[in-house]
Design a protein around this motif. Structure first.
Motif, short mmCIF file in Angstrom:
data_model
loop_
_atom_site.label_atom_id
_atom_site.label_comp_id
_atom_site.label_asym_id
_atom_site.label_seq_id
_atom_site.Cartn_x
_atom_site.Cartn_y
_atom_site.Cartn_z
N TYR A 86 53.73 38.30 -23.49
CA TYR A 86 52.90 38.86 -24.73
C TYR A 86 52.67 37.29 -25.57
O TYR A 86 51.45 37.15 -25.94
CB TYR A 86 54.11 39.60 -25.10
N LEU A 89 49.28 34.90 -24.60
CA LEU A 89 48.10 36.02 -24.79
C LEU A 89 47.93 36.45 -26.01
O LEU A 89 46.71 36.03 -26.15
CB LEU A 89 49.15 37.58 -24.22
N ALA A 99 47.14 42.57 -25.44
CA ALA A 99 48.25 41.74 -25.11
C ALA A 99 50.19 43.31 -25.01
O ALA A 99 49.85 42.75 -24.80
CB ALA A 99 48.78 41.20 -26.45
#
Length: 150
Positions: A86, A89, A99
């Motif tokens: 995460y 991203l 995301a």
């Protein structure tokens, strides 16, 4: 965008291969993905491509590379690997909505891929043989059973 890996496509395997070690520090974790590591981009079902990305989209190739390596070597917990995905991203320019969608899908489905099966272990053994003589081999964090030849 942050530092990106050097990759070459392999038409025979439908994967990308890392042509040079790729190192990054995320959430305080130092990660070094070894040269020759192969992965299949991001595992995104085709039905979701319209709202997220295709598996080989440039914005998600590097985060997927790091996440896949963490799923192989178990350097961190699955939860932390997903958190790193995460973070990468977002740092790589993916908007918060997408995301979050990708992270949520990975959290929901990743448990089915976390444990290395015999094919995964065979691949890790092959990869380890290619890089075991490099001076920084310990930084790849291969699983102990692979290093011990089991």
């Amino acid at each position: 965008m942050i530092n990106q890996p050097r990759l070459k496509p392999s038409a025979l395997t439908n994967k990308y291969e890392l042509t040079k070690d790729f190192g990054i520090t995320v959430n305080g974790v130092n990660i070094l993905v070894p040269q020759y590591f192969r992965y299949d981009g991001a595992t995104i079902p085709s039905a979701a491509w319209q709202i997220t990305f295709t598996p080989f989209h440039p914005d998600i190739m590097m985060p997927a590379l790091v996440h896949d390596w963490l799923f192989y070597n178990h350097q961190v917990s699955r939860k932390e690997a997903d958190s790193i995905l995460y973070t990468l991203l977002c740092q790589n320019g993916v908007d918060n909505l997408r995301a979050n969608m990708i992270w949520s899908a990975v959290r929901a489905g990743g448990r089915f891929f976390w444990d290395n099966d015999e094919d995964d272990k065979a691949y890790l053994r092959t990869l380890y043989e290619l890089v075991k003589n490099k001076k920084n081999v310990s930084k790849y964090c291969f699983p102990k059973e692979i290093i011990d030849g089991k």
